[in-house]
Enzyme design. Sequence first.
Site, PDB file in Angstrom:
ATOM      1  N   SER A 127     -10.535  44.232   8.645  1.00 27.56           N
ATOM      2  CA  SER A 127     -11.478  44.564   7.586  1.00 27.56           C
ATOM      3  C   SER A 127     -11.257  43.694   6.352  1.00 27.56           C
ATOM      4  O   SER A 127     -10.123  43.355   6.009  1.00 27.56           O
ATOM      5  CB  SER A 127     -11.296  46.038   7.188  1.00 27.56           C
ATOM      6  OG  SER A 127     -12.016  46.347   6.010  1.00 27.56           O
TER       7      SER A 127
ATOM      8  N   TYR B  79     -17.500  41.586   3.981  1.00 27.77           N
ATOM      9  CA  TYR B  79     -18.462  42.112   3.019  1.00 27.77           C
ATOM     10  C   TYR B  79     -18.793  40.976   2.061  1.00 27.77           C
ATOM     11  O   TYR B  79     -17.898  40.232   1.652  1.00 27.77           O
ATOM     12  CB  TYR B  79     -17.870  43.277   2.209  1.00 27.77           C
ATOM     13  CG  TYR B  79     -17.760  44.574   2.965  1.00 27.77           C
ATOM     14  CD1 TYR B  79     -18.899  45.256   3.379  1.00 27.77           C
ATOM     15  CD2 TYR B  79     -16.524  45.135   3.257  1.00 27.77           C
ATOM     16  CE1 TYR B  79     -18.806  46.452   4.065  1.00 27.77           C
ATOM     17  CE2 TYR B  79     -16.419  46.336   3.939  1.00 27.77           C
ATOM     18  CZ  TYR B  79     -17.559  46.989   4.347  1.00 27.77           C
ATOM     19  OH  TYR B  79     -17.466  48.177   5.023  1.00 27.77           O
TER      20      TYR B  79
ATOM     21  N   THR C 200     -20.893  42.501   8.010  1.00 29.92           N
ATOM     22  CA  THR C 200     -21.435  43.855   7.898  1.00 29.92           C
ATOM     23  C   THR C 200     -22.697  43.823   7.046  1.00 29.92           C
ATOM     24  O   THR C 200     -22.665  43.366   5.906  1.00 29.92           O
ATOM     25  CB  THR C 200     -20.393  44.808   7.291  1.00 29.92           C
ATOM     26  OG1 THR C 200     -19.317  44.933   8.224  1.00 29.92           O
ATOM     27  CG2 THR C 200     -20.976  46.183   7.032  1.00 29.92           C
TER      28      THR C 200
ATOM     29  N   LYS D  30     -23.198  42.787  12.221  1.00 30.60           N
ATOM     30  CA  LYS D  30     -22.729  44.154  12.506  1.00 30.60           C
ATOM     31  C   LYS D  30     -23.529  45.163  11.685  1.00 30.60           C
ATOM     32  O   LYS D  30     -23.527  45.104  10.463  1.00 30.60           O
ATOM     33  CB  LYS D  30     -21.242  44.265  12.160  1.00 30.60           C
ATOM     34  CG  LYS D  30     -20.648  45.651  12.363  1.00 30.60           C
ATOM     35  CD  LYS D  30     -19.167  45.656  11.996  1.00 30.60           C
ATOM     36  CE  LYS D  30     -18.515  46.983  12.263  1.00 30.60           C
ATOM     37  NZ  LYS D  30     -18.975  48.042  11.324  1.00 30.60           N
TER      38      LYS D  30
ATOM     39  N   HIS E 273     -22.072  52.166  11.231  1.00 33.52           N
ATOM     40  CA  HIS E 273     -20.949  52.220  10.292  1.00 33.52           C
ATOM     41  C   HIS E 273     -20.153  53.517  10.485  1.00 33.52           C
ATOM     42  O   HIS E 273     -19.716  54.134   9.511  1.00 33.52           O
ATOM     43  CB  HIS E 273     -21.460  52.101   8.842  1.00 33.52           C
ATOM     44  CG  HIS E 273     -20.497  51.408   7.924  1.00 33.52           C
ATOM     45  ND1 HIS E 273     -20.696  50.136   7.449  1.00 33.52           N
ATOM     46  CD2 HIS E 273     -19.315  51.803   7.388  1.00 33.52           C
ATOM     47  CE1 HIS E 273     -19.686  49.793   6.664  1.00 33.52           C
ATOM     48  NE2 HIS E 273     -18.834  50.796   6.609  1.00 33.52           N
TER      49      HIS E 273
END
Length: 369
Positions: free
Chosen positions: A106, A129, A155, A230, A254
């Site tokens: 992440s 992100y 994402t 994603k 998510h």
Amino acid sequence: MEITNVSEYEAIAKQKLPKMVYDYYASGAEDQWTLQENRNAFSRILFRPRILIDVSKIDMTTTVLGFKISMPIMLAPTAMQKMAHPEGEYATARAASAAGTIMTLSSWATSSVEEVASTGPGIRFFQLYVYRDRNVVAQLVRRAERAGFKAIALTVDTPRLGRREADIKNRFTLPPFLNLKNFEGLDLGKMDKADDSGLASYVAGQIDRTLSWKDVKWLQTITSLPILVKGVLTAEDARIAVQAGAAGIIVSNHGARQLDYVPATITALEEVVKAAQGRVPVFLDGGVRRGTDIFKALALGASGIFIGRPVVFSLAAEGEAGVRKVLSMLREEFELTMALSGCRSLKEITRQHIVTDWDTLGGLPAPRL
């Protein structure tokens, strides 16, 4: 107590973790309907097993973006793993590597890309992100490349953070002894306390709400790594993702933490697969807790699945050994499901091996009688 299935780790994690941390990992958005539906939808798919097939040898190996892995079970990005266990992402990286599969780190990890790379060899993807400051993004992507990460999982479903009421009640924030390690040197690694969720405030201040399809093209100009999109749930967006040059699609809601009352990912999977027309692989995350779930996803066209919460719950319970056990249990259950369905390799798993309750109504869920 002997752990016999993946779901049993959640109860142990709940006992061991501070309430704020457990609630952060476990909860979904608003009414948490989609959180339940991510699991429930799997139960509305039944098997059509074939018999009298020699299943003495089962091959679960596959390739993802050209990388050979031992099974179609990979690790989804889950944030702030050192809240679960002091070794956090280090332990998860080692467990994934030992299992011969892919870990996705992440952006909001409590270990940096360099630290995770230092745990040893392994195929790793980096979840991204997009921050308002594009220099931060470019720097992060370059660091992931240098650290040997093999793909970017972008994402796309988080221009704002979903309303997670448990986090609001708990005034969720990252514990003071931890920070978002990838942003440590950029004055973006700390999360301030807020009147509601500290994470929601952080996202509101840092994440770029203008993110659009043109930014997928922009990412391709700053990295040669393949980009997985994603957060796709519709055929329309699947088609655009392919046109935009995505290397793959992850069907994801998510973990039901963004928009409530979206379909379970397993329900949305087939329309995305059909829209992709085999031009890129389609993966699934959300709600996978059994080997039977994995088989169902592959029968509906997924090239593989990602697990999220089982990783953090097993990590909280038993550290690296817990994550290894989760991967081992899912692998064994999946192999057994293949054998009892008459499939010796992943390519033998077909739509004919399952029946769903929406088959009879042209894509609409059947009414519950």
